[in-house]
Structure formats: structure tokens, C-alpha cells
Design an enzyme around this catalytic site. Structure first.
Site, mmCIF file in Angstrom:
data_model
loop_
_atom_site.group_PDB
_atom_site.id
_atom_site.type_symbol
_atom_site.label_atom_id
_atom_site.label_comp_id
_atom_site.label_asym_id
_atom_site.label_seq_id
_atom_site.Cartn_x
_atom_site.Cartn_y
_atom_site.Cartn_z
ATOM 1 N NE ARG A 91 -4.114 -1.798 1.662
ATOM 2 C CZ ARG A 91 -5.088 -2.006 2.476
ATOM 3 N NH1 ARG A 91 -5.058 -1.867 3.877
ATOM 4 N NH2 ARG A 91 -6.086 -2.862 2.305
ATOM 5 C CE LYS A 137 -20.265 -16.991 5.799
ATOM 6 N NZ LYS A 137 -20.568 -15.821 6.779
ATOM 7 N N GLY A 144 -9.736 -8.799 -1.635
ATOM 8 C CA GLY A 144 -8.585 -9.069 -0.749
ATOM 9 C C GLY A 144 -8.127 -10.402 -0.913
ATOM 10 N N GLY A 170 -12.568 -3.747 0.065
ATOM 11 C CA GLY A 170 -13.944 -3.383 0.125
ATOM 12 C C GLY A 170 -14.268 -2.151 -0.798
HETATM 13 P P1 ADP Z 1 -12.457 -11.982 -1.888
HETATM 14 O O1 ADP Z 1 -11.696 -11.544 -0.352
HETATM 15 O O2 ADP Z 1 -11.489 -12.170 -2.904
HETATM 16 O O3 ADP Z 1 -13.762 -11.023 -2.013
HETATM 17 P P2 ADP Z 1 -14.038 -14.031 -0.262
HETATM 18 O O4 ADP Z 1 -13.570 -13.156 1.062
HETATM 19 O O5 ADP Z 1 -15.399 -13.709 -0.453
HETATM 20 O O6 ADP Z 1 -12.800 -13.346 -1.424
HETATM 21 O O7 ADP Z 1 -13.615 -15.337 -0.350
HETATM 22 C C1 ADP Z 1 -12.511 -15.944 0.106
HETATM 23 C C2 ADP Z 1 -12.482 -17.132 1.100
HETATM 24 O O8 ADP Z 1 -13.198 -18.230 0.466
HETATM 25 C C3 ADP Z 1 -11.251 -17.707 1.193
HETATM 26 O O9 ADP Z 1 -10.711 -17.822 2.496
HETATM 27 C C4 ADP Z 1 -11.396 -19.365 0.856
HETATM 28 O O10 ADP Z 1 -10.734 -20.306 1.556
HETATM 29 C C5 ADP Z 1 -12.858 -19.366 0.781
HETATM 30 N N1 ADP Z 1 -13.580 -20.357 0.025
HETATM 31 C C6 ADP Z 1 -13.680 -20.706 -1.401
HETATM 32 N N2 ADP Z 1 -14.290 -21.570 -1.649
HETATM 33 C C7 ADP Z 1 -14.601 -22.322 -0.391
HETATM 34 C C8 ADP Z 1 -15.044 -23.627 -0.270
HETATM 35 N N3 ADP Z 1 -15.646 -24.450 -1.314
HETATM 36 N N4 ADP Z 1 -15.668 -23.843 1.175
HETATM 37 C C9 ADP Z 1 -15.216 -23.000 1.860
HETATM 38 N N5 ADP Z 1 -14.581 -22.031 1.736
HETATM 39 C C10 ADP Z 1 -14.420 -21.651 0.598
HETATM 40 MG MG MG Z 2 -12.110 -11.738 1.520
#
Ligand code: ADP
Ligand code: MG
Length: 395
Positions: A36, A197, A351, A374
Site C-alpha cells: 500500500r 458466501k 482481498g 472493500g
Molecule cells: P475476496 O476477498 O476475494 O472477495 P472472499 O472473502 O469472498 O474473497 O472469499 C475468500 C474465501 O473463500 C477464502 O478464504 C476461501 O478459503 C473461501 N472459500 C472458497 N471456496 C470455498 C469452499 N468451497 N468452502 C469453504 N470456503 C471456501
Molecule cells: Mg475476503
């Protein structure tokens, strides 16, 4: 989106208040990742070159309006000084007579870093009086804190009421890249959404359904979509209260003529661990009781990679599996590899998605990595970001 940047204004000898996002991870007073800080170097170097008097403002951590010794910005000022090879003065406050005095002694091209702005309750409450005090230090406001642009705080939005406001180079690049994909994407436009999720990404999915030609869903959230189709998902992460929503989103995709792709096979684990027994099944077969889906399978990798190869624009947010465990990183790796191969314009935000690219050594695979987790998500949701809105005002 047309916005003014620091290249459009007279800078020589002027006092320039630069909002940066220096919210770096720290461990025992040591900066553990300086990305950053490095992202803001082009703006700072540009200002030095133009003879501006530079006043830097940032937050660090969550002091919640009170002084927290361990969250002072001194290590950041020191590190920035090392990177630039020039002195970076550090104030112990962010407003008031001492800071005003320090600013009055700043020469052209000199830098003063203010104290952690979140030591002041007026920052997060966007108190107009506090914003006015901060603004009184400078002649121009440069917002370069894209990662904080989804917050309407005094130093990201409030000061713009009192000062001519322009974007820094990092902010301008982020807006340029994000608006390019969201406003005039080359087609076909494919979005790949993953992560844990559905509930975290409802806004993103809804907004993208109005923009994309194909929507690819992987990761944990795909489980909820599969379950919504009546497929047994065993011990997989499924949001039972989001099954109806998943059905609604699938229907919406159909109405909008958006192709929606879900995994056709899954890598299962017998427990949530890096060394779990694993096996691959077709998605239609479902997940046996006691097992859970932690990654997309090889057929899905092929299917998704083909979509990416045929796309002209790709937006990717959210890993395809639990990439933190090597045994379940293949799906995420395949998407990253397909992006690296493709000629498409590719943008990654979020992230964990960026962390996944870094872990897999594939940050060079994409055209743009959006730095604010975010903030980039809210941009993809189509929300107004206060730190960007202030750049559009006629000031
Ligand atoms: P980002 O930060 O890129 O927006 P998220 O925070 O939504 O992504 O999701 C990332 C998390 O989702 C990771 O920690 C990963 O382990 C988890 N994840 C991905 N696929 C699965 C799965 N099938 N079951 C449980 N957790 C999962
Ligand atoms: Mg995340």
C-alpha cells in the site's frame, strides 16, 4: 468517467493535502507488507517533481477516535522515507497549531506526514469542523486513497467541501480501469465470482447480471447454488437461508439472457484441513454425507478456462476453492492461469482473490489488480463511493 487529476492543477509551491491509504499490516511495530505504501509512490514522486509542499494523511488500524501508541504512523513515515530516499517529516498530531507551524516551514518538494487520522473522532464521523481544520493546512486536496474511498470520512470526503479536489495517480488508475469494465466493456464480458458466501456477494452478482454476457460461479458460494437445484451437498458450506435467493438469481440470469455457469465437478474433502482425504465427483452426483466440497474439479477448470479464453473482458472476484490449502488450490490456480494466457482485458478485485494470485505467483497474469478490497467490491456493486464522488464535483 471524467475526473480531474493532479495533472490538471498548478502544484508549484502549493500546499497539497494527500489522502493515502497507508493502512499496512504490522507485526510488533514492523511493516509486514508495504504494497500500500509503494502504490502511492508515483503520486508522491510526481508532487515532489512539481515542487509541491506535501502533507500526507492516512489512517492505520482501528484506533476508534483515540490515541493508540502502537498505531502511530512513525514506522510508515520511516519506511516511506527509505523508499523515496528523501526525508519524510512526521507530526505527532494531524490538526492544530503545531502542525500548522510545521507546514509553514515546509519547502518545495518536502514531505510532512500527519499523525494517524483515526486518532480523531471527527474523522470517522466526518465532522465538518474537523474537516475544515484539516483543510486549513492546504491549498489543494489530492485523494489517492482508493482503498478507503467507500468511506465518507473527513479526510476522504469532508475536506473536499473546503478545498479544490483532484484524484491522485493511483486513484485515477483505479477509476479508469474499473469504469472501463463497468461502463464500456469489450464483449463477450465474463465475470467469475467465487469466495466463501453468496451473502457477501449478492450486490456484486445483481449488478453484474446487468452488465455481463456470462457469469461463472465457483468457490463455496457455488455450493449454495447447487443445493438450490436440489443437489445433496453433504458437509459443504451451504447457506440454507440463501437457497431461495440463489434460485431468484438464477431466474434473473435467465430473464436477462446471461449465461450462468456453475461447477460441473467438485473436489471433496473428508474434513476441513490441508491434509484431508480427497476425491473428485461430478456435481450432479452430489456430495456424500461426511464430505465437503473445497474446490472445483478438473472438468470445471476446463469449462471455466474456455470461457475466459473466449472472453474480451474478464472480471474476477473470489477464489474457486480453499486456495489456502495447496490440495484445494487447483481451481483458483486454473482460473489464474487461464487469465494469464488470455488476450482479454482482465481485472481482479477482492482481498482474498489478490492474495490467491500472490500466493500462486500470478499477479502478472492480469491487466489490473484493484487494490482496495472493500472499495473495489462496492464499485462492482454499482454503489456510489464517497471518496470518488468528491472528485466529480465542480470545485
Ligand atoms: P475476496 O476477498 O476475494 O472477495 P472472499 O472473502 O469472498 O474473497 O472469499 C475468500 C474465501 O473463500 C477464502 O478464504 C476461501 O478459503 C473461501 N472459500 C472458497 N471456496 C470455498 C469452499 N468451497 N468452502 C469453504 N470456503 C471456501
Ligand atoms: Mg475476503
Amino acid at each position: 468517467m471524467e475526473i480531474k487529476t493532479l495533472k490538471d492543477v498548478q502544484l508549484d509551491g502549493r500546499r497539497v493535502l494527500v489522502r493515502a491509504d497507508f493502512n499496512v499490516p504490522m507485526d510488533n511495530g514492523q511493516i509486514t507488507d508495504d504494497t500500500r505504501i509503494r502504490m502511492v509512490l508515483p503520486t508522491i514522486s510526481y508532487l515532489i517533481g512539481r515542487g509541491a509542499r506535501i502533507i500526507l494523511v492516512s489512517h492505520l488500524g482501528r484506533p476508534k477516535g483515540a490515541v493508540k501508541e502502537e498505531l502511530r504512523l512513525d514506522p510508515v513515515a520511516q519506511h516511506l522515507s527509505n523508499l523515496l530516499g528523501v526525508e519524510v517529516l512526521k507530526a505527532d498530531s494531524a490538526v492544530g497549531s503545531e502542525v500548522a507551524e510545521a507546514v509553514s516551514h515546509l519547502g518545495k518538494g518536502s514531505i510532512l506526514m500527519l499523525e494517524n487520522i483515526r486518532f480523531y473522532p471527527g474523522e470517522e464521523s466526518n465532522d465538518p469542523d474537523f474537516a475544515r481544520q484539516l483543510a486549513s493546512l492546504a491549498d489543494i486536496f489530492v485523494n489517492d486513497a482508493f482503498g478507503t474511498s467507500h468511506r465518507a470520512h473527513a479526510s476522504t470526503a469532508g475536506v473536499a467541501d473546503y478545498l479544490p479536489t483532484v484524484a491522485g495517480l493511483l486513484m485515477a488508475k483505479e477509476i479508469d480501469m474499473l469504469s472501463r469494465v463497468m461502463e464500456k466493456p469489450a464483449r463477450p464480458f465474463v465475470a467469475i465470482i467465487g469466495g466463501a458466501k453468496v451473502s457477501d456477494k449478492i450486490g456484486v452478482i445483481r449488478n453484474l447480471l446487468d452488465k455481463v454476457d456470462s457469469l461463472v460461479i465457483g468457490g463455496g458460494m457455488a455450493n449454495t447454488f447447487l443445493a438450490a437445484q436440489g443437489i445433496e451437498m453433504g458437509q459443504s458450506l451451504v447457506e440454507q437461508d440463501k437457497l431461495e435467493l440463489a434460485r431468484e438469481l438464477m431466474k434473473l440470469a435467465e430473464q436477462k439472457d446471461v449465461e450462468l455457469l456453475l461447477p460441473v465437478d467438485l473436489v471433496l474433502a473428508e474434513e476441513f484441513s490441508a491434509s484431508a482425504n480427497s476425491r473428485t465427483v461430478d456435481a450432479g452426483q452430489g456430495v456424500p454425507s461426511g464430505w465437503q466440497a473445497l474446490d472445483i474439479g478438473p472438468k470445471s477448470c476446463q469449462l471455466f478456462s474456455k470461457k475466459i479464453a473466449d472472453a474480451a473482458t474478464v472480471v474476477w472476484n473470489g477464489p474457486m476453492g480453499v486456495f489456502e490449502f495447496d490440495a484445494f488450490a487447483a481451481g483458483t490456480d486454473a482460473v489464474a492461469a487461464a487469465l494469464a494466457e488470455s488476450e482479454s482485458f482482465s481485472l481482479v478485485g477482492g482481498g482474498d482473490s489478490v492474495a490467491a494470485l500472490e500466493k500462486l505467483g500470478k499477479t502478472g497474469a492480469v491487466d489490473h489488480i484493484s487494490t482496495g478490497g472493500g472499495a473495489s467490491l462496492e464499485y462492482l456493486e454499482g454503489k456510489e463511493l464517497p471518496g470518488i464522488s468528491v472528485l466529480k464535483g465542480e470545485k
